[in-house]
Design a protein around this motif. Structure first.
Motif, mmCIF file in Angstrom:
data_model
loop_
_atom_site.group_PDB
_atom_site.id
_atom_site.type_symbol
_atom_site.label_atom_id
_atom_site.label_comp_id
_atom_site.label_asym_id
_atom_site.label_seq_id
_atom_site.Cartn_x
_atom_site.Cartn_y
_atom_site.Cartn_z
ATOM 1 N N LEU B 180 -24.768 44.274 -31.642
ATOM 2 C CA LEU B 180 -25.220 43.613 -32.866
ATOM 3 C C LEU B 180 -26.421 42.724 -32.564
ATOM 4 C CD1 LEU B 180 -24.284 43.171 -35.908
ATOM 5 C CD2 LEU B 180 -23.407 40.988 -35.063
ATOM 6 N N LEU B 181 -26.260 41.890 -31.534
ATOM 7 C CA LEU B 181 -27.345 40.970 -31.181
ATOM 8 C C LEU B 181 -28.578 41.737 -30.732
ATOM 9 C CD1 LEU B 181 -25.371 38.187 -29.294
ATOM 10 C CD2 LEU B 181 -26.435 38.046 -31.533
ATOM 11 N N TRP B 182 -28.305 42.832 -30.019
ATOM 12 C CA TRP B 182 -29.404 43.638 -29.498
ATOM 13 C C TRP B 182 -30.200 44.266 -30.644
ATOM 14 C CZ3 TRP B 182 -29.338 48.949 -26.754
ATOM 15 C CH2 TRP B 182 -30.484 49.054 -25.972
ATOM 16 N N SER B 183 -29.434 44.784 -31.624
ATOM 17 C CA SER B 183 -30.111 45.427 -32.752
ATOM 18 C C SER B 183 -30.899 44.401 -33.560
ATOM 19 C CB SER B 183 -29.078 46.127 -33.641
ATOM 20 O OG SER B 183 -28.261 45.157 -34.249
ATOM 21 N N MET B 184 -30.398 43.172 -33.561
ATOM 22 C CA MET B 184 -31.126 42.123 -34.265
ATOM 23 C C MET B 184 -32.181 41.487 -33.369
ATOM 24 S SD MET B 184 -27.870 40.581 -36.272
ATOM 25 C CE MET B 184 -28.358 38.927 -35.984
ATOM 26 N N ASP B 185 -32.145 41.898 -32.090
ATOM 27 C CA ASP B 185 -33.158 41.445 -31.136
ATOM 28 C C ASP B 185 -33.108 39.949 -30.888
ATOM 29 O OD1 ASP B 185 -34.910 42.278 -29.316
ATOM 30 O OD2 ASP B 185 -36.675 42.105 -30.590
ATOM 31 N N VAL B 186 -31.914 39.367 -30.948
ATOM 32 C CA VAL B 186 -31.799 37.943 -30.623
ATOM 33 C C VAL B 186 -30.711 37.717 -29.580
ATOM 34 C CG1 VAL B 186 -32.704 36.817 -32.684
ATOM 35 C CG2 VAL B 186 -30.377 37.726 -32.692
ATOM 36 N N PHE B 187 -31.056 37.043 -28.539
ATOM 37 C CA PHE B 187 -30.101 36.576 -27.527
ATOM 38 C C PHE B 187 -29.128 37.664 -27.085
ATOM 39 C CE2 PHE B 187 -30.904 32.627 -30.055
ATOM 40 C CZ PHE B 187 -31.778 32.085 -29.144
#
Lengths: 116, 422
Positions: B180-187
């Motif tokens: 999830l974070l990766w797809s949103m490109d944050v942390f």
């Protein structure tokens, strides 16, 4: 009231007295004591005995000496010390007292009549 | 077919299977460590060892050739629970009853709490859920569950800690969070970083005692025996399954490489931070040097070990001692927060403290040294530019090597009386 718990508490209270009685009859090593206690259904697992023996020894009620055995490893033979004999005498007294009390309570006779 | 070793128990030799031996050893060790806490404990453990020897001897007389694992299991069951009558006072009984009540109430609310745990994120009824969580954690210690591990056993340990059963859900949740974070490109690296941090901080459940505490069970010889026997059977099961670790190792290597790449920017960040600290402290150090009535670091920077003065090693000293000075307290604090007991002997405590003090002193020395050099350099720079003529005339060539590492042929005497240059 938890019956099982009550029974085991009674046995626990008795156990040291029983051990002293056994050792008083003759110096013995752990296996003798275990066998006899098991026959009397006082203990189920034998490990319970070792901490007790050590504590009685630390309280100076018991002493032991090592004896070589022809059957396996050397054995610790426990015997009563003078303090141990005294403790056993006192426990005997209180045991008599207890059985007397129970007898009185069972038959319902007043204490004055029971005490002879 | 089993490998067989021979052991000497009080003067008699026994041929014993390897697995039986390891079980027996663990049993005796845990009895020893358990009874070590009470008076005369060594003696009790010794009595038990004698008893084991006696029972083995009896079986040998009966014609047993080699001791197998069943025999040892029998013996352990026979000797049983040495603690049953150990503490005849009332508190034990009360405690047991209390625990039993706790357990039963915990069990009845288990499904509720399970649901409650997921509500926690939406922060509904946060108080009662917190209470439930506390009741659930009660008595448990946080360990890495190395017997159910995939990587480091962190998530399975957390699953044990929060009593949520299968660690699979924790794993899926972590992977989902990462994606999830990766797809949103944050942390995206945060879950991974956190995992590694926990991996480092949380101790592994190594001994049977640790495993009992991990599950929040009371540690007594009976539970210990049960745990040892259970561990044995699970180890046996693991040995039977073919090559359980090869996949794991590959996974670990991939993981480590990925981690290294992710940590690189962090390393750079830390380096920058250190440089910042260096600069700040340098300025301070230089300032202190100049307001003191005497020269702390005179020209040769006397009092400072020779190797600290060497400019090229300075940066490594800074990194090393900086990391130690900052890292040791941080590590200890976090460790303390996450595990209820800090297993640390007195000697290792002293060692850690000494290392910390030494690194602190070395860090400060290095920093002050840098500050002093920096100011020296500035002074001389000023001098060489303002009083060029004076400097050139006054240069004493014999002393120039004391300021090696600085550009130019600078006057070493200039910092001996810095007041005149200000």
């Amino acid at each position: 009231m938890n019956l099982e718990n009550n029974k085991s508490q009674m046995r626990k209270g008795m156990l040291e007295y029983c051990i002293l009685l056994l050792i008083h009859r003759q110096p013995s090593y752990a296996n003798d004591i275990i066998t006899q206690l098991k026959e009397a259904e006082m203990i189920v697992v034998e490990g319970t005995l070792y901490p007790l023996l050590t504590r009685l020894k630390n309280d100076k009620l018991l002493k032991y000496e090592w004896k070589e055995s022809t059957q396996g490893p050397p054995r610790k033979y426990y015997a009563l010390t003078l303090d141990g004999e005294e403790a056993l005498r006192q426990l005997d007294e209180s045991w008599k007292q207890l059985t007397r009390t129970v007898a009185i309570l069972k038959t319902g006779r007043p204490a004055s009549e029971a005490e002879i | 077919m089993k490998k067989n070793i021979s052991i000497n128990l009080f003067g008699t030799l026994y041929a014993i299977d390897e697995d039986a031996y390891s079980l027996l050893e663990r049993y005796l060790t845990s009895m020893k460590s358990y009874f070590a806490r009470q008076q005369g404990g060594e003696e009790i453990a010794d009595d038990i060892e004698h008893r084991v020897a006696e029972l083995l001897w009896q079986r040998k007389q009966e014609g047993m050739e080699a001791v197998n694992i069943e025999t040892i299991k029998d013996i352990i069951a026979k000797i049983g629970n040495p603690d049953e009558i150990e503490n005849p006072d009332e508190s034990i009984g009360e405690n047991a009853a209390h625990n039993a009540a706790d357990n039963s109430s915990e069990r009845t609310t288990q499904t509720e709490a399970d649901a409650g745990f997921h509500y926690n994120r939406t922060e509904e009824h946060s108080e009662s859920i917190l209470d439930r969580m506390k009741a659930r954690i009660k008595g448990r210690h946080l360990y890495r569950d190395s017997q159910n591990k995939l990587l480091g056993g962190v998530l399975s340990g957390l699953a044990q800690y929060f009593d949520t059963g299968d660690p699979l859900w924790w794993r899926l949740g972590t992977v989902a969070l990462f994606l999830l974070l990766w797809s949103m490109d944050v942390f995206a690296f945060l879950p991974i970083l956190l995992y590694v941090l926990l991996w480092i901080i949380i101790p592994e459940a190594l001994s049977p005692e640790d495993r009992l505490r991990m599950k929040g069970q009371e540690v007594n010889p009976q539970t210990l025996n049960a745990q040892i026997l259970m561990d044995t059977s699970s180890v046996a099961a693991q040995q039977n399954s073919p090559q359980p670790s090869s996949g794991n190792t590959l996974l670990k290597v991939v993981f480590a490489v990925a981690l290294g790449l992710l940590l690189l920017p962090f390393g750079v960040l830390i380096l920058f931070f250190l440089l910042f600290v260096l600069l700040a402290t340098s300025v301070m150090g230089g300032f202190v040097k100049h307001i003191l009535p005497f020269d702390v670091f005179d020209n040769n920077l006397q009092g400072v070990p020779e190797f600290v003065q060497n400019n090229s090693t300075n940066i490594w000293f800074l990194i090393l001692f900086g990391a130690l000075t900052l890292g040791i307290p941080l590590f200890l604090i976090i460790r303390r927060l996450f595990t209820h007991t800090a297993h640390m002997s007195a000697s290792s405590k002293v060692t850690v403290i000494i290392i910390w003090i030494v690194s602190l002193v070395m860090l400060l020395l290095t920093l002050f040294n840098n500050g002093a050099r920096f100011f020296d350099f500035m002074n001389r720079y000023q001098r060489t530019h303002v009083h060029v003529q004076y400097d050139w005339n006054d240069t004493d060539s014999t002393d120039t090597d004391t300021v090696a590492g600085f550009p130019g042929e600078l006057d070493p005497d200039s910092s001996a009386c810095p007041a005149d240059s200000l």
